[in-house]
Write an enzyme that holds these catalytic residues in place. Structure first.
Site, short mmCIF file in Angstrom:
data_model
loop_
_atom_site.label_atom_id
_atom_site.label_comp_id
_atom_site.label_asym_id
_atom_site.label_seq_id
_atom_site.Cartn_x
_atom_site.Cartn_y
_atom_site.Cartn_z
N VAL A 1 -6.01 3.29 1.21
CA VAL A 1 -6.25 3.54 -0.22
C VAL A 1 -5.00 3.38 -1.06
O VAL A 1 -5.08 3.31 -2.28
CB VAL A 1 -6.83 4.96 -0.46
CG1 VAL A 1 -8.20 5.10 0.18
CG2 VAL A 1 -5.90 6.05 0.05
N GLY A 2 -3.83 3.31 -0.43
CA GLY A 2 -2.61 3.18 -1.22
C GLY A 2 -1.40 2.96 -0.35
O GLY A 2 -1.35 3.37 0.80
N MET A 3 -0.40 2.28 -0.93
CA MET A 3 0.84 1.99 -0.21
C MET A 3 2.01 2.26 -1.12
O MET A 3 2.02 1.82 -2.27
CB MET A 3 0.86 0.52 0.24
CG MET A 3 2.07 0.14 1.06
SD MET A 3 1.95 0.79 2.74
CE MET A 3 3.42 0.06 3.48
N VAL B 1 -1.17 5.45 2.72
CA VAL B 1 -2.19 6.48 2.59
C VAL B 1 -3.55 5.89 2.95
O VAL B 1 -3.92 4.82 2.46
CB VAL B 1 -2.23 7.06 1.16
CG1 VAL B 1 -3.30 8.15 1.07
CG2 VAL B 1 -0.87 7.63 0.77
N LYS C 1 -1.47 10.65 4.76
CA LYS C 1 -0.28 9.89 4.38
C LYS C 1 0.66 9.81 5.56
O LYS C 1 1.11 10.82 6.09
CB LYS C 1 0.43 10.56 3.20
CG LYS C 1 1.72 9.87 2.77
CD LYS C 1 2.36 10.61 1.60
CE LYS C 1 3.67 9.97 1.16
NZ LYS C 1 4.29 10.71 0.02
N ASP D 1 8.99 12.25 -11.12
CA ASP D 1 8.37 10.93 -11.00
C ASP D 1 6.92 10.96 -11.46
O ASP D 1 6.04 10.37 -10.84
CB ASP D 1 8.46 10.44 -9.55
CG ASP D 1 8.16 8.95 -9.42
OD1 ASP D 1 8.42 8.20 -10.40
OD2 ASP D 1 7.69 8.52 -8.36
#
Length: 431
Positions: free
Chosen positions: A29-31, A37, A52, A144
């Site tokens: 789902v995400g990098m 992740v 993660k 962030d």
């Protein structure tokens, strides 16, 4: 005693994922720069989760410390608008895996699909500020904050994630920490001194982006970013310029032609006055004049959601004693093991440890290395003290060791103390 679960190895985007058989149905789902992740199903709890993988957490002392900091923060910060750590484990390959609730999407993806209606802008901003009030009360700055770090589920519940860059409220800071579009001007101008107000600036940029559907300050580089900020806010006031630490930055800022601010009511003509007023209070050059998260929550724009009885602060300040310590990788490793053990002991996840022979070998090897580092550091300290004619206690407290930058042997004290602590913690695994 610890339970034994089987580890299953699979490939995701060319990356090895090695997780226990408790988790199935992996989908990426995400990098990010520091991890991949995946969504998964927790067969024990019967619910979807996000896993993660921290890439090579023990490859360098810097990465080990970063991972340790993120784990400590995830354990300490428990709030409805922050991502919650549900499980953590170490694979036989020594990769760290954080398991959290699965939110479905993030604000960045949501903003790319549709414009947000007023009530959603209000509700999302309220939840962001509610989370920041709690984070800041714990003595933590996120550093962030950006749309991709704001997770949202189908019920519009919002959670702030990715505390890997978070830091203590400290007058001396490093500069390049947040994505450029959302970076507060004091980070660009001073690179050293900033506080929780940087998160309010980022939240203001996100607020504007939710209203307009596009970034407010899409700088192409550092100089362009500052230029487009001054297009709206005008030149920074003299008291802000006087805080600039870098001589080169000071020369650059003072060489620029004077710019007058554009009235926010003129820049945001179609936006309701209360929203414009709150945005203007969030996007202020002088961080000390920027509205706080707590004060923003009581602003009239957020009145539909504000509830003073349900906007909690942290019960305790986060303990940053470790943060200035410059320790060997093996010491960070065993300290990480101790945090994993503590998480399961206090009821995190299912309250049990996933372990195996390889894990036991890792603990034993890291314990020996940490003990050696502690012994060498203490020997070096004693030798230095003898040669200088001083006879101070070599077991200086970790707080003093990590924050006394004036002493030439402070880091040896830190290594000795944390190394000894690491050995103590690691021994608990073997009981």
């Amino acid at each position: 005693m610890a339970t034994h679960e089987e580890f299953i190895r699979t490939q995701v985007f060319g990356t090895v994922f090695e997780i226990t058989n408790r988790y199935t149905d992996l989908n990426p789902v995400g990098m990010g720069a520091f991890g991949l992740v995946c969504s998964a199903t927790d067969t024990l709890a019967g619910q979807p989760v996000a896993i993660k993988k921290i890439m090579k957490p023990f490859s360098t002392a810097v990465l080990a410390k970063r991972t340790y900091r993120e784990l400590k923060l995830l354990k300490h910060l428990r709030h409805e608008n922050l991502i919650c750590l549900q499980d953590i484990f170490l694979s036989p390959l020594e990769d760290i895996y954080f398991v959290t609730e699965l939110q479905g999407t993030d604000l960045h993806r949501l903003l790319q699909t549709r414009p947000l209606e007023k009530q959603f802008v209000q509700y999302f901003l309220y939840q962001i500020l509610r989370g920041l009030k709690y984070v800041h009360s714990a003595g933590v700055i996120h550093r962030d904050l950006k749309p991709s770090n704001i997770l949202i589920n189908e019920n519009c519940d919002l959670k702030i994630c990715d505390f890997g860059l978070a830091r203590i409220q400290d007058p001396q800071m490093t500069g390049y920490v947040s994505t450029r579009y959302y970076r507060a001007p004091e980070i660009m101008l001073t690179w050293q001194k900033y506080d929780v107000e940087v998160d309010i600036w980022s939240a203001g940029c996100i607020f504007s982006e939710m209203i307009e559907g596009k970034p407010l300050f899409p700088g192409k580089d550092h100089v362009h970013q500052f230029s487009i900020i001054t297009d709206l806010l005008g030149s920074p006031p003299r008291d802000v310029i006087n805080t600039i630490c870098s001589e080169n930055t000071l020369k650059f800022v003072t060489s620029l032609p004077h710019r007058d601010p554009v009235p926010f009511q003129e820049r945001f003509k179609t936006v309701e006055p209360d929203a414009v007023d709150l945005l203007e209070r969030m996007l202020v050059f002088d961080p000390k004049k920027r509205i706080t998260a707590a004060d923003a929550l009581v602003h009239p724009y957020l009145a539909p959601y504000h509830d003073p009885t349900d906007e909690p602060t942290a019960e305790a300040q986060f303990d940053w004693d470790f943060n200035d310590a410059d320790l060997p990788v093996d010491t960070w490793r065993v300290m990480m093991y101790s945090e994993i053990l503590d998480f399961h002991k206090i009821g995190g996840g299912d309250g049990q440890i996933d372990t195996n022979a390889a894990f036991d070998d890792q603990v034993a090897a890291a314990t020996a290395a940490a003990a050696h580092a502690a012994a060498m550091a203490q020997h070096h300290h004693q030798t230095q003290q003898q040669s200088s004619g001083k006879h101070t206690n070599p077991t200086t407290s970790s707080s003093a060791a990590t924050h006394n930058s004036n002493g030439p042997h402070s880091n040896h004290d830190a290594i000795a103390n944390y190394g000894n602590q690491a050995v103590h913690y690691a021994n608990e695994f073997q009981q």
